[in-house]
Design a protein around this motif. Structure first.
Motif, PDB file in Angstrom:
ATOM      1  N   ASP A 185       3.118   6.256  18.793  1.00  0.00           N
ATOM      2  CA  ASP A 185       2.669   7.393  17.995  1.00  0.00           C
ATOM      3  C   ASP A 185       2.435   8.576  18.926  1.00  0.00           C
ATOM      4  O   ASP A 185       2.080   8.401  20.087  1.00  0.00           O
ATOM      5  CB  ASP A 185       1.377   7.004  17.269  1.00  0.00           C
ATOM      6  CG  ASP A 185       1.162   7.818  16.012  1.00  0.00           C
ATOM      7  OD1 ASP A 185       1.984   8.713  15.735  1.00  0.00           O
ATOM      8  OD2 ASP A 185       0.183   7.554  15.304  1.00  0.00           O
ATOM      9  N   ILE A 187      -1.315  13.469   2.472  1.00  0.00           N
ATOM     10  CA  ILE A 187      -1.886  12.322   1.756  1.00  0.00           C
ATOM     11  C   ILE A 187      -3.271  11.968   2.273  1.00  0.00           C
ATOM     12  O   ILE A 187      -4.147  11.579   1.519  1.00  0.00           O
ATOM     13  CB  ILE A 187      -0.937  11.121   1.851  1.00  0.00           C
ATOM     14  CG1 ILE A 187       0.388  11.496   1.174  1.00  0.00           C
ATOM     15  CG2 ILE A 187      -1.535   9.892   1.164  1.00  0.00           C
ATOM     16  CD1 ILE A 187       1.392  10.400   1.116  1.00  0.00           C
ATOM     17  N   ARG A 188      -3.481  12.156   3.579  1.00  0.00           N
ATOM     18  CA  ARG A 188      -4.816  11.840   4.090  1.00  0.00           C
ATOM     19  C   ARG A 188      -5.860  12.722   3.411  1.00  0.00           C
ATOM     20  O   ARG A 188      -6.945  12.254   3.052  1.00  0.00           O
ATOM     21  CB  ARG A 188      -4.873  12.002   5.613  1.00  0.00           C
ATOM     22  CG  ARG A 188      -6.272  11.673   6.130  1.00  0.00           C
ATOM     23  CD  ARG A 188      -6.404  11.643   7.627  1.00  0.00           C
ATOM     24  NE  ARG A 188      -5.607  10.609   8.228  1.00  0.00           N
ATOM     25  CZ  ARG A 188      -4.559  10.844   9.000  1.00  0.00           C
ATOM     26  NH1 ARG A 188      -4.187  12.078   9.244  1.00  0.00           N
ATOM     27  NH2 ARG A 188      -3.895   9.854   9.529  1.00  0.00           N
ATOM     28  N   PHE A 214      10.757  11.392  -1.557  1.00  0.00           N
ATOM     29  CA  PHE A 214      10.332  10.189  -0.850  1.00  0.00           C
ATOM     30  C   PHE A 214      11.401   9.100  -0.906  1.00  0.00           C
ATOM     31  O   PHE A 214      11.389   8.168  -0.108  1.00  0.00           O
ATOM     32  CB  PHE A 214       9.009   9.681  -1.441  1.00  0.00           C
ATOM     33  CG  PHE A 214       8.281   8.755  -0.518  1.00  0.00           C
ATOM     34  CD1 PHE A 214       7.871   9.180   0.726  1.00  0.00           C
ATOM     35  CD2 PHE A 214       8.036   7.443  -0.879  1.00  0.00           C
ATOM     36  CE1 PHE A 214       7.225   8.325   1.593  1.00  0.00           C
ATOM     37  CE2 PHE A 214       7.376   6.573  -0.023  1.00  0.00           C
ATOM     38  CZ  PHE A 214       6.975   7.019   1.221  1.00  0.00           C
ATOM     39  N   LEU A 240       2.298   4.557   8.244  1.00  0.00           N
ATOM     40  CA  LEU A 240       2.548   3.619   7.147  1.00  0.00           C
ATOM     41  C   LEU A 240       4.039   3.295   7.047  1.00  0.00           C
ATOM     42  O   LEU A 240       4.429   2.151   6.792  1.00  0.00           O
ATOM     43  CB  LEU A 240       2.046   4.236   5.841  1.00  0.00           C
ATOM     44  CG  LEU A 240       1.753   3.266   4.713  1.00  0.00           C
ATOM     45  CD1 LEU A 240       0.684   2.276   5.128  1.00  0.00           C
ATOM     46  CD2 LEU A 240       1.340   4.006   3.463  1.00  0.00           C
ATOM     47  N   ASN A 271       4.226  14.652  15.139  1.00  0.00           N
ATOM     48  CA  ASN A 271       4.074  15.722  14.159  1.00  0.00           C
ATOM     49  C   ASN A 271       4.305  17.075  14.806  1.00  0.00           C
ATOM     50  O   ASN A 271       4.090  18.110  14.212  1.00  0.00           O
ATOM     51  CB  ASN A 271       2.715  15.667  13.434  1.00  0.00           C
ATOM     52  CG  ASN A 271       1.552  15.697  14.389  1.00  0.00           C
ATOM     53  OD1 ASN A 271       1.683  16.178  15.524  1.00  0.00           O
ATOM     54  ND2 ASN A 271       0.416  15.193  13.958  1.00  0.00           N
ATOM     55  N   SER A 275       1.032  16.143   9.829  1.00  0.00           N
ATOM     56  CA  SER A 275      -0.093  15.229   9.944  1.00  0.00           C
ATOM     57  C   SER A 275      -0.525  14.729   8.560  1.00  0.00           C
ATOM     58  O   SER A 275      -0.581  15.493   7.600  1.00  0.00           O
ATOM     59  CB  SER A 275      -1.223  15.999  10.620  1.00  0.00           C
ATOM     60  OG  SER A 275      -2.369  15.239  10.586  1.00  0.00           O
ATOM     61  N   GLY A 335       1.947  10.105   6.308  1.00  0.00           N
ATOM     62  CA  GLY A 335       2.183   8.661   6.174  1.00  0.00           C
ATOM     63  C   GLY A 335       3.170   8.099   7.180  1.00  0.00           C
ATOM     64  O   GLY A 335       3.822   7.092   6.913  1.00  0.00           O
ATOM     65  N   LYS A 336       3.245   8.718   8.352  1.00  0.00           N
ATOM     66  CA  LYS A 336       4.219   8.252   9.351  1.00  0.00           C
ATOM     67  C   LYS A 336       3.922   6.834   9.827  1.00  0.00           C
ATOM     68  O   LYS A 336       4.808   5.994   9.948  1.00  0.00           O
ATOM     69  CB  LYS A 336       4.248   9.211  10.561  1.00  0.00           C
ATOM     70  CG  LYS A 336       4.723  10.614  10.193  1.00  0.00           C
ATOM     71  CD  LYS A 336       4.824  11.519  11.386  1.00  0.00           C
ATOM     72  CE  LYS A 336       3.475  11.817  12.025  1.00  0.00           C
ATOM     73  NZ  LYS A 336       2.566  12.551  11.118  1.00  0.00           N
ATOM     74  N   GLY A 377       0.771  -1.243   0.000  1.00  0.00           N
ATOM     75  CA  GLY A 377       0.000   0.000   0.000  1.00  0.00           C
ATOM     76  C   GLY A 377       0.798   1.287   0.000  1.00  0.00           C
ATOM     77  O   GLY A 377       0.224   2.354   0.115  1.00  0.00           O
ATOM     78  N   MET A 378       2.135   1.212  -0.132  1.00  0.00           N
ATOM     79  CA  MET A 378       2.897   2.463  -0.088  1.00  0.00           C
ATOM     80  C   MET A 378       3.354   2.872  -1.475  1.00  0.00           C
ATOM     81  O   MET A 378       3.943   2.107  -2.203  1.00  0.00           O
ATOM     82  CB  MET A 378       4.099   2.312   0.829  1.00  0.00           C
ATOM     83  CG  MET A 378       4.876   3.596   0.941  1.00  0.00           C
ATOM     84  SD  MET A 378       6.309   3.387   1.969  1.00  0.00           S
ATOM     85  CE  MET A 378       5.624   3.723   3.553  1.00  0.00           C
ATOM     86  N   ILE A 379       3.065   4.133  -1.812  1.00  0.00           N
ATOM     87  CA  ILE A 379       3.372   4.623  -3.143  1.00  0.00           C
ATOM     88  C   ILE A 379       4.280   5.832  -3.064  1.00  0.00           C
ATOM     89  O   ILE A 379       4.143   6.647  -2.149  1.00  0.00           O
ATOM     90  CB  ILE A 379       2.054   4.994  -3.857  1.00  0.00           C
ATOM     91  CG1 ILE A 379       1.339   3.697  -4.232  1.00  0.00           C
ATOM     92  CG2 ILE A 379       2.304   5.822  -5.099  1.00  0.00           C
ATOM     93  CD1 ILE A 379      -0.066   3.902  -4.649  1.00  0.00           C
TER      94      ILE A 379
HETATM   95  N1  LIG Z   1       3.150   6.617   0.492  1.00  0.00           N
HETATM   96  C1  LIG Z   1       1.837   6.353   0.618  1.00  0.00           C
HETATM   97  N2  LIG Z   1       1.193   5.661  -0.331  1.00  0.00           N
HETATM   98  C2  LIG Z   1      -0.125   5.421  -0.231  1.00  0.00           C
HETATM   99  N3  LIG Z   1      -0.889   5.801   0.796  1.00  0.00           N
HETATM  100  C3  LIG Z   1      -0.306   6.494   1.777  1.00  0.00           C
HETATM  101  C4  LIG Z   1       1.086   6.808   1.744  1.00  0.00           C
HETATM  102  N4  LIG Z   1       1.395   7.493   2.867  1.00  0.00           N
HETATM  103  C5  LIG Z   1       0.247   7.624   3.550  1.00  0.00           C
HETATM  104  N5  LIG Z   1      -0.777   7.024   2.926  1.00  0.00           N
HETATM  105  C6  LIG Z   1      -2.176   6.981   3.388  1.00  0.00           C
HETATM  106  O1  LIG Z   1      -2.497   8.254   3.929  1.00  0.00           O
HETATM  107  C7  LIG Z   1      -3.229   8.136   5.133  1.00  0.00           C
HETATM  108  C8  LIG Z   1      -2.492   8.807   6.277  1.00  0.00           C
HETATM  109  O2  LIG Z   1      -1.310   8.072   6.578  1.00  0.00           O
HETATM  110  P1  LIG Z   1      -0.810   7.864   8.083  1.00  0.00           P
HETATM  111  O3  LIG Z   1      -1.936   7.561   8.993  1.00  0.00           O
HETATM  112  O4  LIG Z   1       0.322   6.917   8.042  1.00  0.00           O
HETATM  113  O5  LIG Z   1      -0.287   9.353   8.366  1.00  0.00           O
HETATM  114  P2  LIG Z   1       0.321   9.978   9.696  1.00  0.00           P
HETATM  115  O6  LIG Z   1       1.527  10.740   9.280  1.00  0.00           O
HETATM  116  O7  LIG Z   1       0.473   8.917  10.729  1.00  0.00           O
HETATM  117  O8  LIG Z   1      -0.801  11.023  10.091  1.00  0.00           O
HETATM  118  P3  LIG Z   1      -1.138  11.661  11.548  1.00  0.00           P
HETATM  119  O9  LIG Z   1       0.026  12.513  11.921  1.00  0.00           O
HETATM  120  O10 LIG Z   1      -2.359  12.472  11.264  1.00  0.00           O
HETATM  121  O11 LIG Z   1      -1.346  10.527  12.469  1.00  0.00           O
HETATM  122  C9  LIG Z   1      -3.434   6.656   5.360  1.00  0.00           C
HETATM  123  O12 LIG Z   1      -4.695   6.280   4.885  1.00  0.00           O
HETATM  124  C10 LIG Z   1      -2.336   6.015   4.542  1.00  0.00           C
HETATM  125  O13 LIG Z   1      -2.686   4.724   4.109  1.00  0.00           O
END
Ligand SMILES: Nc1ncnc2c1ncn2[C@@H]1O[C@H](COP(=O)(O)OP(=O)(O)OP(=O)(O)O)[C@@H](O)[C@H]1O
Ligand SMILES: [Mg+2]
Length: 439
Positions: A242, A360-361, A150, A179, A284, A173, A176-177, A142-144
């Motif tokens: 987290d 990304i969210r 990146f 992920l 964050n 925020s 994708g941390k 699921g990581m792109i």
């Molecule tokens: N490189 C990626 N490729 C595809 N989807 C991604 C990627 N990075 C993040 N996402 C998607 O974006 C959304 C947010 O990612 P994630 O929860 O890991 O962010 P976070 O940095 O932990 O955010 P927060 O600080 O708000 O907790 C998720 O649904 C995740 O699957």
């Protein structure tokens, strides 16, 4: 050494379960048993399963439901159906099958062995052909992303995935941390050990210590039994902390000790317990600011940043927007409408111009909503207004206000398909003013 695959066996008939287990263990597989779908789902959530072997006919929830569930949540996991009724294979055609193989009862050990090996081989070739599909090839599940920004992240993931160095992941925020933390764990050699994610910000300060480190019966009011904490649960694997900036100072002191001495003490106990854990923390907020305000221990900060992974914001990795958007369009298209979705070039242009404060969210939410609104192709009108009316300034290229106004009005008119009444509404001026401006 030969890698031991985890196989989950699901059957309400304990005799069959044990037979399967005996055969598979002698073939050097690792097995888990479940007598119901409910139990199977619980095991799937906590464990990394390489192959599911399930019966179809079961009381309460049947095997078809389990196959549907796993196709949705674990599409790449191979499935082998053991059935006593050849006729059910007809029923199975009704569900969208991932990689499903069959084995009919009664079977010999040799037949089982071949069916299992086929299921693995089959899934492997399927997953490879899926991965070959252009543009949306995921790096890890699921990581792109293949932008310059990146690449550093993926390089660091490669460096840390097979060792237990402590990692701090920073980034805005929605970048994708989490992920990244999962990618480190699940792509490395500890993938088969537990991954436990704890959001420190979600646990009240007074409970953090006992939740993380466990407690002894009688340690405080309400401690009616001995309980393990997240540290014990993650033993051997990865503990993802987290929002580490929300950890109380008491917890910070204990974390420091856990990192230095590799041991923890339960609340109410004096005995130390050895733990073998990789810690990945994420934040964050700017921890240096927190240190300044005496909210965060400096010594802990340095312990945590053995390796720091800075996840770039989406606006710093614009070249990934397209692939991300396409992959979300496909994922939600299939989930909501059972078909693939395209993005029109105009819609893509707008996505590319926007700033993405929610990263990304936010992009994911925008595409999710667009899929609901659209039929097959995502067009400008399916995107929220806040994206359309953002003005982007080209660096150092200043233009007179009048010209800027002209450009902006044109943009709005473009959006309303030339409808001046609507444009005037958006601009909050009357039609006459708009007309005179246009002249
Ligand atoms: N490189 C990626 N490729 C595809 N989807 C991604 C990627 N990075 C993040 N996402 C998607 O974006 C959304 C947010 O990612 P994630 O929860 O890991 O962010 P976070 O940095 O932990 O955010 P927060 O600080 O708000 O907790 C998720 O649904 C995740 O699957
Ligand atoms: Mg997060």
């Amino acid at each position: 050494m030969l890698r031991k695959e985890n196989i989950l066996l699901v059957d309400d008939d304990i005799g069959i379960l044990e037979l399967l287990q005996r055969h598979l263990q002698s073939l050097n597989y690792h097995t888990y048993k479940a007598v119901s779908v409910k139990e199977a789902v619980r095991i799937l959530k906590d464990t990394f399963i390489d192959l599911l072997i399930t019966d179809i006919q079961m009381p309460e929830v049947d095997g078809l439901q389990l196959l549907k569930f796993t196709n949705e949540h674990y599409p790449e996991m191979p499935k082998l159906v053991v059935t006593g009724y050849p006729s059910v294979s007809g029923t199975l055609e009704g569900i969208k099958t991932g990689a499903i193989d069959y084995l009919t009862k009664p079977f010999t050990k040799q037949e089982l062995k071949e069916a299992v090996e086929n299921a693995f081989a089959h899934a492997k070739s399927q997953n490879q052909s899926v991965k070959k599909s252009p543009s949306t090839m995921p790096l890890y599940e699921g990581m792109i992303g293949d932008s310059e920004g990146f690449k550093k992240v993926t390089e660091l993931i490669e460096r840390v995935k097979n060792n237990k160095a402590t990692v701090l992941i920073t980034g805005e925020s929605g970048t994708g941390k989490e992920l990244v933390a999962r990618a480190i764990h699940y792509s490395g050699k500890y993938a088969r050990s537990p991954f436990v994610a704890v959001n420190c910000g979600a646990i009240p300060e007074n409970l953090q210590e006992s939740e993380l480190f466990g407690y002894l019966k009688g340690a405080f009011t309400g401690a009616v039994e001995n309980r393990s904490g997240f540290f014990q649960a993650a033993n051997g694997g990865t503990l993802f902390l987290d929002e580490i900036g929300s950890a109380s100072l008491a917890v910070q002191a204990k974390l420091l000790r856990a990192l230095q001495e590799k041991e923890v003490v339960r609340v109410g106990s004096r005995k130390t317990e050895k733990v073998d854990i990789r810690i990945i923390a994420a934040t964050n907020s700017n921890l240096l600011d927190d240190i300044h305000k005496n909210h965060f221990r400096e010594d802990l900060y340095y312990r945590l940043t053995v390796v720091e992974i800075q996840v770039p914001s989406l606006s710093e990795r614009r070249s990934d927007i397209k692939k991300l958007a396409e992959s979300f369009a496909n994922r939600y298209g299939l989930e909501y409408k059972d078909r693939h979705f395209k993005l029109s070039p105009e819609a893509y242009e707008i996505l590319n111009r926007y700033d993405w404060p929610g990263n990304i969210r936010e992009l994911e939410n925008v595409i999710q909503r667009a899929v609901i609104m659209a039929d097959r192709s995502i067009e400008i009108q399916h995107l929220p207004d806040r994206l359309k009316f953002q003005i982007s300034f080209e660096d150092e290229k200043f233009i007179p206000l009048k010209k800027m106004e002209q450009k902006y009005i044109e943009r709005v008119l473009e959006h309303t398909n030339g409808n001046k009444t609507k444009a005037a509404e958006i601009l909050q001026i009357d039609r006459k003013t708009l007309r005179s401006k246009l002249n």
